[in-house]
Design an enzyme around this catalytic site. Sequence first.
Site, PDB file in Angstrom:
ATOM      1  N   ASN A   9       0.872  -1.177   0.000  1.00  0.00           N
ATOM      2  CA  ASN A   9       0.000   0.000   0.000  1.00  0.00           C
ATOM      3  C   ASN A   9       0.906   1.222   0.000  1.00  0.00           C
ATOM      4  OD1 ASN A   9      -1.796   2.078   0.441  1.00  0.00           O
ATOM      5  ND2 ASN A   9      -2.853   1.105   2.149  1.00  0.00           N
ATOM      6  N   ARG A  89      -2.679  -2.253  -3.409  1.00  0.00           N
ATOM      7  CA  ARG A  89      -3.879  -1.443  -3.183  1.00  0.00           C
ATOM      8  C   ARG A  89      -3.744  -0.174  -4.020  1.00  0.00           C
ATOM      9  NH1 ARG A  89      -4.561   3.821  -0.104  1.00  0.00           N
ATOM     10  NH2 ARG A  89      -6.819   3.999   0.100  1.00  0.00           N
ATOM     11  N   HIS A 178     -12.365   2.878   0.139  1.00  0.00           N
ATOM     12  CA  HIS A 178     -12.403   1.858   1.206  1.00  0.00           C
ATOM     13  C   HIS A 178     -13.097   0.575   0.743  1.00  0.00           C
ATOM     14  CE1 HIS A 178     -12.142   5.426   4.201  1.00  0.00           C
ATOM     15  NE2 HIS A 178     -10.925   4.929   4.001  1.00  0.00           N
ATOM     16  N   ARG A 237      -9.500  15.887   6.761  1.00  0.00           N
ATOM     17  CA  ARG A 237     -10.345  16.229   5.612  1.00  0.00           C
ATOM     18  C   ARG A 237     -11.656  16.815   6.091  1.00  0.00           C
ATOM     19  NH1 ARG A 237      -9.285  10.456   3.158  1.00  0.00           N
ATOM     20  NH2 ARG A 237      -7.320  10.761   2.056  1.00  0.00           N
ATOM     21  N   GLU A 380      -8.449  -5.564   5.106  1.00  0.00           N
ATOM     22  CA  GLU A 380      -8.335  -5.201   3.693  1.00  0.00           C
ATOM     23  C   GLU A 380      -7.240  -6.005   2.998  1.00  0.00           C
ATOM     24  OE1 GLU A 380      -8.693  -0.763   3.064  1.00  0.00           O
ATOM     25  OE2 GLU A 380      -8.577  -0.794   5.250  1.00  0.00           O
TER      26      GLU A 380
END
Length: 393
Positions: A9, A89, A178, A237, A380
Site C-alpha cells: 500500500n 492497493r 475503502h 479532511r 483489507e
Amino acid sequence: MNKLILVINAGSSSIKFKLFDAQKLNVIASGLCERIFIDGVFSLKYGDKKIETKYPMPSHKEAIQCILDNLQQLKIVKNLKDIVGVGHRVVLAGEKVTKAIIMNKANIALAAQYNALAPLHNPPELEVIKIMSKLIPNAIQVGSFDNMFHTTMPPENYLYPINQTIASKYKIRRYGAHGNSYRYINQKMQKVLNNKKPNLIVCHLGNGASMCAIKEGKSFATTMGLTPLEGLIMGTRCGDVDPSIATYLARCGFKTQQIDDLFNKQSGMEAITGSRDMRDVEKFCNAKQTKALIAMKMYTNAISKYILHYANLLENKVDGIVFTAGVGENSVFTVNTIINNIKLINLSCDIKKLQTPYNDYKLISTPKSQFKIYCVRTDEELMIVNDVLSFLK
C-alpha cells in the site's frame, strides 16, 4: 518452496506492506517505510521481534529495495522467487474495473488516466508496480482497487447534478473508496448473519472515514465521491462543505494547491480540536474542552445523518449496522455517542458488550434495538491476498 504473497500500500511518502503465507494466509511479517524523500525510516515486525532504523530513501525505488533487502537479510524470505504474487492497493481505475486485474502495461496505463483524481496514491503505487515487476519478475502483479466494490451503485447514487457532457469528458462521478474494507465486512457479515444478500450500513471510521449502504450484498451508496474528500468529517479532511468555498477562496487569491491542501490536510477534526487523533479528541471531550465537544457533535451528527439516510434507502430493512476501522473497532466513547445521537430509529447499545474485548467481531446492540449493531475488525489486506490467489489458481 514456501510460497509467499506480498501486499503493498504505497502513498506519496510511505509504503505499508504485509507478507503472507500463500497456503495458511497468516501474516509472516509487516512493516512500513516512511518519510520517503526526507530522511527515511524503516520498521518491521516478524514473530515476536520488531526493528526500526533510519534508511536513506530518496525515492520509492530505494524504499522497495529496503523492504526486499531486509526480508532476505533477516531470512524471512529465503529467495525472492518464493514471492509468487504481489498485491497492490490502488485507489482508482474507473467504473469499468469491477474486480482485481493483472497490472500489465495496458492496465497500468488505464489506472494512470485517473491519477489527477488520486494524486497522493495512484502515481506512487503505479510506480511501485513497475519497480516490483523488475525486481521480482517471476511474481504476478495484481491491482486491487478501492473503488471497484462501488461499481454496483445505481446512477442516482453515483451521478452528480452537473452538466453531463462536462461530467463525462472529465470523468466526474462518485467513485467511492475503502472498497476492500467493505468487501471484507460484506463477506464476514454474510457468514455471521447466514445471509448471502445482507442489507448493511457500514461505518468505516478511521483517520480517513466513509460509510456504505450495502443492499442485497452489493454497494448501493457511499459517502466518498469523486475523491476521498467528500462525506464524513475526517482526521484532516473537511468532508461535506459548500463547494463555493473553493471558488470564493480562489477569488481571494488562493492557488489551486493551497485550496486542495486546506480541504485535505488542514481541515477536519484537527482544524477544530488541534489533533487528528480521535483518542486525543476523546480525552479533550472528557476534560470538557469546548472545541472538542463541538467537533465531536459535528462528527457524530454527520455519521448519524448518513445512518438515517441509508436506512431510508434500504427501506428500513437493515440486517445490521457495522462499525469498523481504527475508531469504529476500538472507540467505545465514539460508537456509543453516535448511537445515542440517533433519535428517529430506536437503536440502543449494551455498554458492557461495547467495552468487552474481542478478536473478530461482536454484537453490541441490546435486544430492544430496532437494528442489530456490530463491531467488526476489517482486513483489507486479506481481500488483496485473495485477489492474488484467484490468479495463481
